[in-house]
Design a protein around this motif. Structure first.
Motif, PDB file in Angstrom:
ATOM      1  N   THR A 213       0.827  -1.211   0.000  1.00  0.00           N
ATOM      2  CA  THR A 213       0.000   0.000   0.000  1.00  0.00           C
ATOM      3  C   THR A 213       0.856   1.254   0.000  1.00  0.00           C
ATOM      4  O   THR A 213       0.497   2.267  -0.617  1.00  0.00           O
ATOM      5  CB  THR A 213      -0.922  -0.005   1.239  1.00  0.00           C
ATOM      6  OG1 THR A 213      -1.849  -1.095   1.122  1.00  0.00           O
ATOM      7  CG2 THR A 213      -1.691   1.296   1.372  1.00  0.00           C
ATOM      8  N   GLU A 214       2.008   1.184   0.680  1.00  0.00           N
ATOM      9  CA  GLU A 214       2.847   2.385   0.812  1.00  0.00           C
ATOM     10  C   GLU A 214       3.513   2.789  -0.505  1.00  0.00           C
ATOM     11  O   GLU A 214       4.077   3.881  -0.596  1.00  0.00           O
ATOM     12  CB  GLU A 214       3.918   2.177   1.888  1.00  0.00           C
ATOM     13  CG  GLU A 214       3.403   1.645   3.223  1.00  0.00           C
ATOM     14  CD  GLU A 214       2.108   2.279   3.694  1.00  0.00           C
ATOM     15  OE1 GLU A 214       1.927   3.502   3.536  1.00  0.00           O
ATOM     16  OE2 GLU A 214       1.242   1.546   4.204  1.00  0.00           O
ATOM     17  N   LEU A 269      13.629   5.052   7.312  1.00  0.00           N
ATOM     18  CA  LEU A 269      13.962   6.147   8.222  1.00  0.00           C
ATOM     19  C   LEU A 269      12.872   7.217   8.197  1.00  0.00           C
ATOM     20  O   LEU A 269      12.061   7.272   7.270  1.00  0.00           O
ATOM     21  CB  LEU A 269      15.312   6.757   7.845  1.00  0.00           C
ATOM     22  CG  LEU A 269      16.578   6.009   8.289  1.00  0.00           C
ATOM     23  CD1 LEU A 269      16.690   4.657   7.628  1.00  0.00           C
ATOM     24  CD2 LEU A 269      17.824   6.841   8.003  1.00  0.00           C
ATOM     25  N   PRO A 270      12.858   8.114   9.192  1.00  0.00           N
ATOM     26  CA  PRO A 270      11.873   9.202   9.217  1.00  0.00           C
ATOM     27  C   PRO A 270      12.011  10.049   7.952  1.00  0.00           C
ATOM     28  O   PRO A 270      13.124  10.240   7.459  1.00  0.00           O
ATOM     29  CB  PRO A 270      12.260  10.007  10.463  1.00  0.00           C
ATOM     30  CG  PRO A 270      13.059   9.046  11.301  1.00  0.00           C
ATOM     31  CD  PRO A 270      13.769   8.160  10.341  1.00  0.00           C
ATOM     32  N   HIS A 271      10.889  10.566   7.479  1.00  0.00           N
ATOM     33  CA  HIS A 271       9.522  10.321   7.910  1.00  0.00           C
ATOM     34  C   HIS A 271       8.737   9.744   6.745  1.00  0.00           C
ATOM     35  O   HIS A 271       7.645  10.206   6.421  1.00  0.00           O
ATOM     36  CB  HIS A 271       8.856  11.626   8.375  1.00  0.00           C
ATOM     37  CG  HIS A 271       9.448  12.219   9.600  1.00  0.00           C
ATOM     38  ND1 HIS A 271       9.201  11.691  10.859  1.00  0.00           N
ATOM     39  CD2 HIS A 271      10.277  13.267   9.788  1.00  0.00           C
ATOM     40  CE1 HIS A 271       9.829  12.419  11.761  1.00  0.00           C
ATOM     41  NE2 HIS A 271      10.504  13.384  11.148  1.00  0.00           N
ATOM     42  N   SER A 272       9.285   8.703   6.108  1.00  0.00           N
ATOM     43  CA  SER A 272       8.635   8.113   4.945  1.00  0.00           C
ATOM     44  C   SER A 272       8.965   6.630   4.833  1.00  0.00           C
ATOM     45  O   SER A 272      10.114   6.229   5.025  1.00  0.00           O
ATOM     46  CB  SER A 272       9.090   8.814   3.661  1.00  0.00           C
ATOM     47  OG  SER A 272       8.639   8.112   2.516  1.00  0.00           O
ATOM     48  N   PRO A 273       7.968   5.791   4.512  1.00  0.00           N
ATOM     49  CA  PRO A 273       8.226   4.365   4.280  1.00  0.00           C
ATOM     50  C   PRO A 273       9.158   4.109   3.097  1.00  0.00           C
ATOM     51  O   PRO A 273       9.693   3.011   2.957  1.00  0.00           O
ATOM     52  CB  PRO A 273       6.830   3.792   4.004  1.00  0.00           C
ATOM     53  CG  PRO A 273       5.881   4.774   4.594  1.00  0.00           C
ATOM     54  CD  PRO A 273       6.530   6.111   4.408  1.00  0.00           C
ATOM     55  N   ARG A 377       3.858   2.621   8.574  1.00  0.00           N
ATOM     56  CA  ARG A 377       3.938   4.055   8.291  1.00  0.00           C
ATOM     57  C   ARG A 377       4.702   4.775   9.392  1.00  0.00           C
ATOM     58  O   ARG A 377       4.571   4.434  10.581  1.00  0.00           O
ATOM     59  CB  ARG A 377       2.529   4.659   8.150  1.00  0.00           C
ATOM     60  CG  ARG A 377       1.861   4.229   6.850  1.00  0.00           C
ATOM     61  CD  ARG A 377       0.458   4.751   6.687  1.00  0.00           C
ATOM     62  NE  ARG A 377      -0.064   4.344   5.387  1.00  0.00           N
ATOM     63  CZ  ARG A 377      -1.360   4.262   5.093  1.00  0.00           C
ATOM     64  NH1 ARG A 377      -2.270   4.567   6.002  1.00  0.00           N
ATOM     65  NH2 ARG A 377      -1.734   3.887   3.887  1.00  0.00           N
ATOM     66  N   ASN A 378       5.459   5.773   9.003  1.00  0.00           N
ATOM     67  CA  ASN A 378       6.254   6.548   9.965  1.00  0.00           C
ATOM     68  C   ASN A 378       6.185   8.042   9.673  1.00  0.00           C
ATOM     69  O   ASN A 378       7.158   8.765   9.821  1.00  0.00           O
ATOM     70  CB  ASN A 378       7.710   6.071   9.964  1.00  0.00           C
ATOM     71  CG  ASN A 378       8.394   6.196   8.607  1.00  0.00           C
ATOM     72  OD1 ASN A 378       7.741   6.372   7.584  1.00  0.00           O
ATOM     73  ND2 ASN A 378       9.718   6.100   8.602  1.00  0.00           N
ATOM     74  N   PHE A 379       4.991   8.487   9.250  1.00  0.00           N
ATOM     75  CA  PHE A 379       4.809   9.902   8.953  1.00  0.00           C
ATOM     76  C   PHE A 379       5.006  10.734  10.221  1.00  0.00           C
ATOM     77  O   PHE A 379       4.709  10.278  11.334  1.00  0.00           O
ATOM     78  CB  PHE A 379       3.413  10.166   8.383  1.00  0.00           C
ATOM     79  CG  PHE A 379       3.057   9.290   7.214  1.00  0.00           C
ATOM     80  CD1 PHE A 379       3.984   9.000   6.229  1.00  0.00           C
ATOM     81  CD2 PHE A 379       1.787   8.751   7.089  1.00  0.00           C
ATOM     82  CE1 PHE A 379       3.660   8.201   5.146  1.00  0.00           C
ATOM     83  CE2 PHE A 379       1.452   7.941   6.023  1.00  0.00           C
ATOM     84  CZ  PHE A 379       2.384   7.670   5.046  1.00  0.00           C
ATOM     85  N   VAL A 390      10.552   7.898  13.939  1.00  0.00           N
ATOM     86  CA  VAL A 390      10.076   6.520  13.853  1.00  0.00           C
ATOM     87  C   VAL A 390      10.750   5.801  12.692  1.00  0.00           C
ATOM     88  O   VAL A 390      10.751   6.286  11.557  1.00  0.00           O
ATOM     89  CB  VAL A 390       8.543   6.470  13.690  1.00  0.00           C
ATOM     90  CG1 VAL A 390       8.075   5.033  13.474  1.00  0.00           C
ATOM     91  CG2 VAL A 390       7.852   7.073  14.909  1.00  0.00           C
ATOM     92  N   LEU A 391      11.343   4.638  12.990  1.00  0.00           N
ATOM     93  CA  LEU A 391      11.951   3.776  11.978  1.00  0.00           C
ATOM     94  C   LEU A 391      11.103   2.520  11.836  1.00  0.00           C
ATOM     95  O   LEU A 391      10.564   2.001  12.828  1.00  0.00           O
ATOM     96  CB  LEU A 391      13.377   3.387  12.367  1.00  0.00           C
ATOM     97  CG  LEU A 391      14.488   4.440  12.202  1.00  0.00           C
ATOM     98  CD1 LEU A 391      14.387   5.517  13.275  1.00  0.00           C
ATOM     99  CD2 LEU A 391      15.852   3.777  12.252  1.00  0.00           C
TER     100      LEU A 391
END
Length: 410
Positions: A213-214, A269-273, A377-379, A390-391
């Motif tokens: 999905t990402e 890594l932050p902030h995107s998958p 997700r790590n938005f 967020v990782l």
């Protein structure tokens, strides 16, 4: 033909199967969760149909399970009453995460599934053509209306080899995201094929289709093979198995090749998958929180791996470890095998079988902290803490990190 085009072909009721052209397809199953379901069912009631017209529809409660006032429990009562009135299954709070339960109990190879949750493609791991959509789309599908979409390009993802020890399905989808980023799947279906497919269990395949999905993809799907049959047999549903496979490599609009032998643990890594690097390049950073679970990595396979890693170990004193299993079935198995005790004895905080911290429903990390999660997700701010970093990693990487206290390549 490939698997996706076969299922689409059997379900098209209007339009031509040409990439970019609008088609309408018959929907066999629907699912909702409580954050989107309430509005979807109000819309369904407004249509004026006496019973749902799908083969199967399920109303899950897994999102708004922190009941700090009357609003969420009142919603849940409404959802239960709608299910009883219109002929849906109702999954009560605590049963588990909609995608994990649907994979266990309802998803079927060759069927179409429309869900009011973006990670509905999880069911693609079992060979279902599963698409996330808006609540009104799902309401219309329950009323017997077809779902309209642009016919997607079918991208074949050829898997070869076998995953090395300590590398898992999460690393496969993170590798795909590293290559195509968060918009590389728009207008496409990712269909997995090749000799590497048979090395992956259904929960592992579902991890991949879930996080597909990402990429922005319409959905992701695996073939239905003997591995699928064994999973359905274990769930008491073997009679629902059908074989589904692509006829030829030539049937894809594009092919991406991934050699599983060459993969290593990865992290977004932050902030995107899509901001993905090997863990080996970034390990060593101090971590204040580890969270394991979500619809991406809460299966029995993942929880058993984590339990075995944590056995006779203790969570590092500088961090907190949160675990949210995917379903009651998962927890029951862990209790029966004694592995649930490994989680408790290690010092993990075992949360309710629900989405939980993945959607900011509890479990927010400390200010300015690093949170290592097995989520999708790590938005920025999604965790509930605006300045947290967020990782996204595999269960193996997360569990070892929880013991070591710093991001660690397992």
């Amino acid at each position: 033909m490939n698997v996706a085009s076969k299922i689409l072909g059997e379900h098209i009721v209007a339009g031509e199967p040409e990439p970019g052209k609008e088609i309408k397809i018959k929907i066999d199953q629907t699912l909702t969760q409580d954050a989107t379901g309430t509005m979807a069912y109000l819309e369904f009631e407004a249509i004026g149909i006496s019973r749902v017209k799908t083969e199967l529809s399920v109303s899950y409660v897994d999102h708004n399970t922190l009941q700090t006032d009357f609003k969420n429990p009142d919603d849940h009562i409404y959802l239960q009453s709608v299910a009883a009135r219109y002929g849906l299954y109702f999954s009560r709070p605590g049963n588990g995460i909609c995608h994990q339960i649907h994979l266990e109990r309802f998803a079927r190879p060759g069927k179409t599934l429309l869900g009011s949750d973006s990670h509905t493609p999880t069911a693609g791991g079992i060979g279902s053509l599963a698409i996330g959509a808006g609540g009104l789309n799902v309401a219309a599908a329950m009323a017997g209306e077809p779902f309209a979409l642009k016919y997607p390009k079918i991208v074949g993802v050829k898997l070869s080899g076998k995953l090395p020890p300590w590398v898992s399905a999460k690393d496969i989808i993170l590798e795909l995201l590293r290559r195509v980023d968060v918009k590389g799947g728009v207008g496409k279906i990712f269909e997995y094929f090749g000799p590497g497919v048979k090395t992956l269990s259904i929960p592992e395949r579902a991890t991949i289709t879930n996080m597909g999905t990402e990429t922005g993809a319409t959905t992701s799907i695996f073939p239905s093979d003997e591995i699928t049959r064994e999973f359905l047999k274990a769930q008491g549903r073997e009679e629902q198995w059908i074989e589904l496979k692509a006829d030829s490599e030539e049937d894809y609009d594009e092919i991406i090749e991934i050699n599983l032998d060459e993969l290593e643990p990865m992290a977004a890594l932050p902030h995107s998958p899509g901001n993905v690097k090997p863990v080996s390049e970034i390990e060593g950073m101090e971590v204040q929180q580890v969270a394991i679970g979500s619809c991406t990595n809460s299966s029995l396979r993942d929880m058993k791996i984590v339990a075995q890693i944590l056995k006779d170990k203790t969570v590092a004193p500088n961090l907190s470890l949160l675990i949210n299993p995917g379903s009651r079935q998962v927890v029951t198995h862990l209790v029966e095998t004694g592995e649930f005790k490994y989680l408790v004895d290690a010092g993990a905080r075992v949360l309710e079988n629900a989405c939980g911290p993945c959607i900011g429903m509890g479990g927010a990390p400390p200010s300015g902290s690093v949170s290592v999660r097995t989520y999708n997700r790590n938005f920025e701010g999604r965790s509930g803490t605006k300045d947290a970093k967020v990782l996204l990693v595999s269960p193996e990487t997360a569990a070892v990190t929880a013991i070591k206290g710093v991001l660690t390549d397992p």
